[in-house]
Design a protein around this motif. Structure first.
Motif, PDB file in Angstrom:
ATOM      1  N   SER A 100       0.742  -1.505  -0.024  1.00  0.00           N
ATOM      2  CA  SER A 100      -0.011   0.091  -0.064  1.00  0.00           C
ATOM      3  C   SER A 100       0.738   1.322   0.047  1.00  0.00           C
ATOM      4  O   SER A 100       0.756   2.100  -0.735  1.00  0.00           O
ATOM      5  CB  SER A 100      -1.111  -0.102   1.206  1.00  0.00           C
ATOM      6  OG  SER A 100      -1.520   1.294   1.335  1.00  0.00           O
ATOM      7  N   CYS A 101       1.917   1.156   0.836  1.00  0.00           N
ATOM      8  CA  CYS A 101       2.902   2.327   1.094  1.00  0.00           C
ATOM      9  C   CYS A 101       3.619   2.607  -0.346  1.00  0.00           C
ATOM     10  O   CYS A 101       3.818   3.662  -0.860  1.00  0.00           O
ATOM     11  CB  CYS A 101       3.847   2.186   1.706  1.00  0.00           C
ATOM     12  SG  CYS A 101       3.246   2.423   3.667  1.00  0.00           S
ATOM     13  N   LEU A 102       3.895   1.472  -1.086  1.00  0.00           N
ATOM     14  CA  LEU A 102       4.734   1.812  -2.477  1.00  0.00           C
ATOM     15  C   LEU A 102       3.605   2.510  -3.409  1.00  0.00           C
ATOM     16  O   LEU A 102       4.440   3.168  -4.217  1.00  0.00           O
ATOM     17  CB  LEU A 102       5.051   0.215  -3.166  1.00  0.00           C
ATOM     18  CG  LEU A 102       6.035  -0.549  -2.393  1.00  0.00           C
ATOM     19  CD1 LEU A 102       6.243  -1.963  -3.006  1.00  0.00           C
ATOM     20  CD2 LEU A 102       7.338   0.212  -2.348  1.00  0.00           C
ATOM     21  N   PHE A 158      -1.891   5.272  -9.678  1.00  0.00           N
ATOM     22  CA  PHE A 158      -1.121   4.814  -8.295  1.00  0.00           C
ATOM     23  C   PHE A 158      -2.497   4.364  -7.486  1.00  0.00           C
ATOM     24  O   PHE A 158      -2.187   3.566  -6.676  1.00  0.00           O
ATOM     25  CB  PHE A 158      -0.062   5.605  -7.742  1.00  0.00           C
ATOM     26  CG  PHE A 158       1.002   5.594  -8.517  1.00  0.00           C
ATOM     27  CD1 PHE A 158       1.956   4.722  -8.124  1.00  0.00           C
ATOM     28  CD2 PHE A 158       1.378   6.474  -9.675  1.00  0.00           C
ATOM     29  CE1 PHE A 158       2.977   4.671  -8.808  1.00  0.00           C
ATOM     30  CE2 PHE A 158       2.680   6.190 -10.216  1.00  0.00           C
ATOM     31  CZ  PHE A 158       3.645   5.262  -9.797  1.00  0.00           C
ATOM     32  N   CYS A 159      -3.387   5.284  -7.305  1.00  0.00           N
ATOM     33  CA  CYS A 159      -4.430   4.851  -6.498  1.00  0.00           C
ATOM     34  C   CYS A 159      -5.426   3.551  -6.517  1.00  0.00           C
ATOM     35  O   CYS A 159      -5.823   3.013  -5.579  1.00  0.00           O
ATOM     36  CB  CYS A 159      -5.215   6.196  -6.348  1.00  0.00           C
ATOM     37  SG  CYS A 159      -6.693   6.323  -4.960  1.00  0.00           S
ATOM     38  N   PHE A 209      -8.673  -0.912  -5.043  1.00  0.00           N
ATOM     39  CA  PHE A 209      -9.397  -2.230  -5.360  1.00  0.00           C
ATOM     40  C   PHE A 209      -8.735  -3.655  -5.015  1.00  0.00           C
ATOM     41  O   PHE A 209      -9.320  -4.799  -4.985  1.00  0.00           O
ATOM     42  CB  PHE A 209      -9.802  -2.125  -6.944  1.00  0.00           C
ATOM     43  CG  PHE A 209     -10.801  -1.039  -7.090  1.00  0.00           C
ATOM     44  CD1 PHE A 209     -12.269  -1.351  -6.500  1.00  0.00           C
ATOM     45  CD2 PHE A 209     -10.324   0.179  -7.695  1.00  0.00           C
ATOM     46  CE1 PHE A 209     -12.934  -0.106  -6.982  1.00  0.00           C
ATOM     47  CE2 PHE A 209     -11.287   1.279  -8.164  1.00  0.00           C
ATOM     48  CZ  PHE A 209     -12.776   1.049  -7.478  1.00  0.00           C
ATOM     49  N   ILE A 210      -7.290  -3.577  -5.093  1.00  0.00           N
ATOM     50  CA  ILE A 210      -6.489  -4.872  -4.947  1.00  0.00           C
ATOM     51  C   ILE A 210      -6.158  -4.861  -3.351  1.00  0.00           C
ATOM     52  O   ILE A 210      -6.544  -5.851  -2.902  1.00  0.00           O
ATOM     53  CB  ILE A 210      -5.642  -4.911  -5.896  1.00  0.00           C
ATOM     54  CG1 ILE A 210      -5.666  -4.784  -7.357  1.00  0.00           C
ATOM     55  CG2 ILE A 210      -4.606  -6.155  -5.636  1.00  0.00           C
ATOM     56  CD1 ILE A 210      -4.809  -4.784  -8.234  1.00  0.00           C
ATOM     57  N   LEU A 244      -5.645   6.748   3.472  1.00  0.00           N
ATOM     58  CA  LEU A 244      -6.522   6.197   4.305  1.00  0.00           C
ATOM     59  C   LEU A 244      -6.355   4.675   4.546  1.00  0.00           C
ATOM     60  O   LEU A 244      -6.228   4.340   5.633  1.00  0.00           O
ATOM     61  CB  LEU A 244      -7.986   6.919   3.837  1.00  0.00           C
ATOM     62  CG  LEU A 244      -9.086   6.201   4.821  1.00  0.00           C
ATOM     63  CD1 LEU A 244      -8.709   6.749   6.466  1.00  0.00           C
ATOM     64  CD2 LEU A 244     -10.414   6.696   4.275  1.00  0.00           C
ATOM     65  N   ILE A 245      -6.296   4.077   3.596  1.00  0.00           N
ATOM     66  CA  ILE A 245      -6.117   2.667   3.533  1.00  0.00           C
ATOM     67  C   ILE A 245      -4.869   2.216   4.017  1.00  0.00           C
ATOM     68  O   ILE A 245      -4.526   1.239   4.684  1.00  0.00           O
ATOM     69  CB  ILE A 245      -6.517   2.000   2.219  1.00  0.00           C
ATOM     70  CG1 ILE A 245      -7.933   2.093   1.787  1.00  0.00           C
ATOM     71  CG2 ILE A 245      -5.861   0.286   2.048  1.00  0.00           C
ATOM     72  CD1 ILE A 245      -8.248   1.647   0.246  1.00  0.00           C
ATOM     73  N   SER A 246      -3.917   2.802   3.765  1.00  0.00           N
ATOM     74  CA  SER A 246      -2.439   2.645   4.137  1.00  0.00           C
ATOM     75  C   SER A 246      -2.369   2.673   5.614  1.00  0.00           C
ATOM     76  O   SER A 246      -1.800   1.926   6.411  1.00  0.00           O
ATOM     77  CB  SER A 246      -1.446   3.631   3.630  1.00  0.00           C
ATOM     78  OG  SER A 246      -1.369   3.283   2.303  1.00  0.00           O
TER      79      SER A 246
END
Length: 938
Positions: A244-246, A286-287, A292-293, A353-355
């Motif tokens: 996620s950070c990548l 990138f987002c 989605f994955i 947010l997800i990260s």
């Protein structure tokens, strides 16, 4: 089996049988007119017990009750639970399975314990029910696998070999079940340790080989599933966070950093088509994988939650990130299709947010893993290997071999050299040593062991070499029992948890409504120009600002912290208690113990050492001392009471002084125990009574002035007077003393300093009880109480509004232990007392009573603090996220920061619970035995 009413005659039985035999799936029916019962044999795939019951009722016969079927128990590992609503959903799904009687789900432990009727359902249906609810499930054990051994087979070449081995194993006495794994060439055998053991089973497999077929079996240890899965979960969240950070860090740089670094970020404003810029396109690219994955787990969790008609954290995250992402997609499409449009995308909000949420989940699972550290340390105490020796008839060692601890069988003789751990529970048969039992009981001082003494598996032999006979192996050892008790305690839900359960039901829907109101309010205020335009952040319009506030509200709210507040604290506290020798049976016991304001102590074995010693004997009649001793020994020989044993031992020694003892002990007939009074029976032709003054009065034995004076003198010295009557006349008496425990006075004093009142309740006489109570500092005494009288007195105290704890050690204390709000079995007394108690104190040290109460108070205080933090966080964070402070100084929480706050709240609650691991005992009583040995008698 069904219990059926209104069966009057044989015709009733015939009509019931005919009705049931017409049902598809019923194989046979037998109805007993006399017993009013029906035994029905049926196929569970075709019909259920409930349908059979309804058919009997339709025929006009009431089924009074469905008798308790054979109930099986299994434990499941549940995957994917995030908050209280998840655990409630699993519990609800399990309770709907036909045949499931009871299901308890532990959120922090990530386990479920299911009681079910094996004739109606099985493991597969139970696991399917959990999976249909959207969670993963694996069977940990089936409850009946308490003594199981896993073996790896060699020399298997065909299915016939498997069948031969299976038939050989099934023919062994004591084997309950054999499960063959053809693919892996493994076999799992359930057995009765009283009849067979792992080594016998391996020998059986090797004997099954005939001619060219040679079979060999070795011990196979399945990997520890819980630790493996916990590690996999940690790695999964860590990897997801890194991935996620990548993608998120570039989005953040393109959105927040480079646009401020002129001229390095100017290339991001280059227009690809109409108003669509390079920066906007890159942020979208990138987002999207993050949304989605990497963020797929939130969609899956939301789908299953909504399908169950409930809502959890996944729903909030999915709503928030989708709102940000799809609004940004709308901005991209608008920019691509028009040449005059200007707007900001929020791709960095969704990705960041997800990260942050994944980082929070990673830290949370790491911290949750540490909550069961104490339990893991307990399970690791047992050594991997042991020295098995064989002895000849003269107790000479003829063989010595090292074997796996799992191959030890009952009655094996094991050699334990200095520095080695004791592998299983047993009795010392040869040698002397000191054993360090601190890891089990918390007793720092090594305990001297000699032949006949018990040793506990997992303890360390200090200085001498001892031979130990194994008495308890496998799941029957004290260590295994402690681990099982603590695991059960960690699964038991504390009543205070109900608060979180009630809040979780309406929490998420409320948050969604608040978020929508926030968006409508800010959007309306903007459209009506109620707030000035300069309030709007640069490059943002009123709709976007309102949307950001709404997303922040959605993601800042944290139901997880509420769900974890109680179970994590209970897990740490029960584990820490176990390491200190205090076994607390779950959150309910913890919660009740912290309210205790009155403690009732038993006397013998609780306040006193529990090893009575006879100090004198006196005759009151013409009976000789020899006859007096013989009659007493015969009458008391069958009694298990500690005083009876002391009397028998003293009488035998006294008898030897007056001449040779008769070789054969006289048998006693019509032996009867009088609870709280003594025993009686016929020795030869003479009726013998041994007990207290009450027994003499109840049996109409006159107690003369001489005897009365002797009783008073004895009792005033805090001694118990045991009277012996032969043929209706008091023949003599024994004076019994039971020394007070050295720490008793300090413990009672400390309890008074904690504002806890103390009471002593005993079956002993008033004078002795009063003397002991005065010595330890207890003012309220109830003496001459039988077991039921003790329980009745506790109920009377409870009716006065007191929360009462009872501390006892024996079978006679079990009714009082059950009656009390909190029952404490001290010194790991009898199995009955342990079963009846809420808290088990492994040592006989009274200071552990204080430890149990203090630990419960500290735990409840920590739970309240967790709730204050979790509730306070949500109450404060949601208004700030909704923009309540925005008019003051433009203070707002951006969505990505709101996500970070939500993650931090869960982690902080778990870390708060982990602080209980640093708990220290409030009272350390010095070993007063050293003091008493070195001091002069007064």
């Amino acid at each position: 089996m069904f219990k059926i009413g209104n069966i009057a005659c044989a015709s009733c039985a015939t009509s019931i049988e005919s009705v049931l035999l017409e049902l598809n799936g019923v194989e046979s029916v037998m109805v007993s007119v006399l017993q009013g019962q029906a035994a029905v044999k049926y196929i569970p795939e075709l019909i259920t017990a409930k349908a059979i019951k309804e058919a009997i009722e339709d025929a006009g016969f009431p089924v009074d009750e469905l008798p308790e079927q054979e109930i099986a128990v299994c434990r499941l590992r549940i995957k994917g639970m995030a908050c209280t609503s998840c655990s409630e959903s699993v519990e609800h799904a399990l309770s709907l399975v036909d045949g499931v009687k009871k299901a308890v789900v532990g959120l922090a432990l990530e386990e479920a314990k299911v009681h079910f009727d094996p004739s109606i359902t099985d493991f597969n249906h139970i696991v399917e029910a959990v999976e249909d609810a959207g969670f993963g499930a694996d069977v940990i054990n089936s409850g009946n696998d308490v003594n199981k051994v896993h073996l790896k087979l060699e020399g298997i070449s065909s299915e016939e070999d498997i069948n031969i081995i299976q038939s050989y194993l099934e023919s062994v006495e004591g084997v309950n079940d054999v499960e063959m794994d053809l693919a892996e060439n493994k076999v799992t055998v359930s057995y009765d340790p009283d009849l067979t053991g792992p080594r016998s089973l391996i020998c059986c497999i090797e004997k099954a080989g005939q001619g060219s077929n040679f079979y060999h079996a070795t011990l196979y240890c399945p990997p520890r599933q819980r630790e493996t899965e916990r590690q996999q979960e940690i790695w999964m969240y860590r990897n997801q966070f890194i991935w996620s950070c990548l993608f998120s860090i570039p989005v953040f740089i393109f959105a927040m950093v480079l646009p401020m670094l002129h001229p390095y970020g100017n290339w991001l404003d280059f227009k690809v088509q109409n108003m669509l810029t390079v920066g906007m396109l890159l942020r979208w690219i990138f987002c999207t994988p993050v949304q989605f994955i990497i963020g797929r787990r939130f969609y899956v969790g939301s789908y299953h939650a909504l399908r169950r008609r409930s809502a959890n954290m996944d729903v909030l995250v999915a709503l928030g990130t989708n709102a940000a992402y799809f609004y940004s997609v709308y901005i991209v499409i608008k920019a691509l299709t028009t040449d005059m449009f200007e707007g900001n995308d929020f791709f960095e909000t969704s990705a960041m947010l997800i990260s942050f949420i994944l980082l929070g989940k990673y830290l949370e699972v790491v911290a949750k893993g540490k909550t069961s550290d104490a339990l893991a340390k307990l399970t690791d105490l047992a050594p991997d290997t042991a020295h098995l020796i064989a002895l000849d008839d003269e107790d000479n060692v003829i063989s010595d071999m090292e074997i796996s601890t799992q191959l030890i069988q009952r009655n094996d003789i094991l050699k334990i050299v200095p520095g080695e751990k004791v592998p299983v529970d047993g009795i010392v048969v040869n040698g002397q040593s000191h054993v360090n039992e601190s890891m089990i009981t918390g007793e720092a001082r090594p305990i001297a062991k000699k032949p006949g003494d018990k040793v506990i598996g997992g303890t360390v032999n200090e200085n001498g070499c001892i031979l130990v006979k194994a008495t308890h192996v496998g799941s029957e050892t004290a260590l295994s029992q402690i681990v099982q008790l603590v695991e059960a305690a960690q699964l038991a839900r504390a009543p205070v948890q109900k608060l979180a359960d009630q809040i979780s039901r309406f929490f998420v829907p409320t948050v969604v409504v608040v978020a929508f109101i926030t968006w409508v309010a800010w959007f309306t205020l903007g459209e009506l120009s109620i707030y000035p335009k300069h309030w709007l952040p640069k490059g943002m319009d009123g709709f976007e600002l309102a949307l950001q506030f709404a997303i922040s509200v959605l993601v800042v709210a944290c139901p997880c912290a509420l769900g974890l507040a109680t179970p994590t604290a209970v897990m740490v506290a029960t584990g820490k208690g176990a390491s200190l020798g205090v076994l607390i049976k779950g959150g309910n016991a913890l919660e009740k113990a912290h309210k205790v304001k009155t403690i009732v102590f038993d006397k013998t074995g609780t306040l006193t050492v529990g090893k009575p010693v006879v100090v004198s004997a006196v005759l009151f009649s013409s009976f000789s001392m020899e006859e007096f001793c013989d009659m007493t020994t015969a009458a008391e020989a069958n009694s298990e009471h500690p005083i009876a044993k002391a009397v028998v031992e003293y009488a035998k020694r006294l008898r030897q002084k007056f001449g040779p003892q008769t070789e054969q002990m006289t048998d006693i007939k019509e032996f009867e125990v009088h609870p709280g009074a003594g025993v009686s029976g016929k020795v030869g032709e003479k009726l013998v009574l041994v007990g207290n003054k009450r027994l003499m009065q109840d049996s109409n034995v006159p107690v003369g002035p001489e005897v009365e004076n002797h009783i008073s003198e004895t009792e005033n010295l805090a001694r118990t007077c045991v009277l012996v009557a032969i043929d209706g006349k008091v023949a003599g008496a024994f004076a019994v003393t039971d020394p007070v425990k050295p720490e008793a006075g300090r413990v009672i004093s400390f309890l008074h300093s904690m504002d806890i009142s103390t009471i002593m309740m005993t079956g002993d006489n008033w004078a002795t009880a009063t003397a002991i109570a005065k010595e330890v500092g207890i003012k309220e005494v109830y003496a001459e109480k039988d077991p039921l009288g003790k329980a009745e007195k506790i109920k009377n105290l409870q009716m006065k509004g007191m929360t009462v704890a009872m501390v006892g050690d024996g079978i006679n204390d079990s009714p009082a232990l059950v009656a009390a709000d909190v029952g404490m079995a001290i010194g790991a007394g009898t199995d009955v007392a342990i079963e009846a108690a809420d808290i088990v104190l492994i040592k006989s040290n009274l200071e552990d009573v204080i430890t149990a109460l203090d630990l419960s108070r500290k735990t409840m205080s920590r739970i309240r603090l967790n709730y204050v933090w979790a509730l306070g966080y949500n109450v404060l964070a949601m208004p700030v996220a909704a923009g309540i402070l925005f008019p003051l100084d433009r203070i707002r929480i951006p969505p990505w920061l709101a996500g970070a706050c939500m993650a931090a709240s869960s982690v902080s609650v778990v870390c708060s619970s982990l602080l209980l691991q640093s708990y220290k005992k409030p009272l350390h009583v010095e070993d007063a035995r050293d003091v008493s040995h070195n001091s002069n008698p007064k």
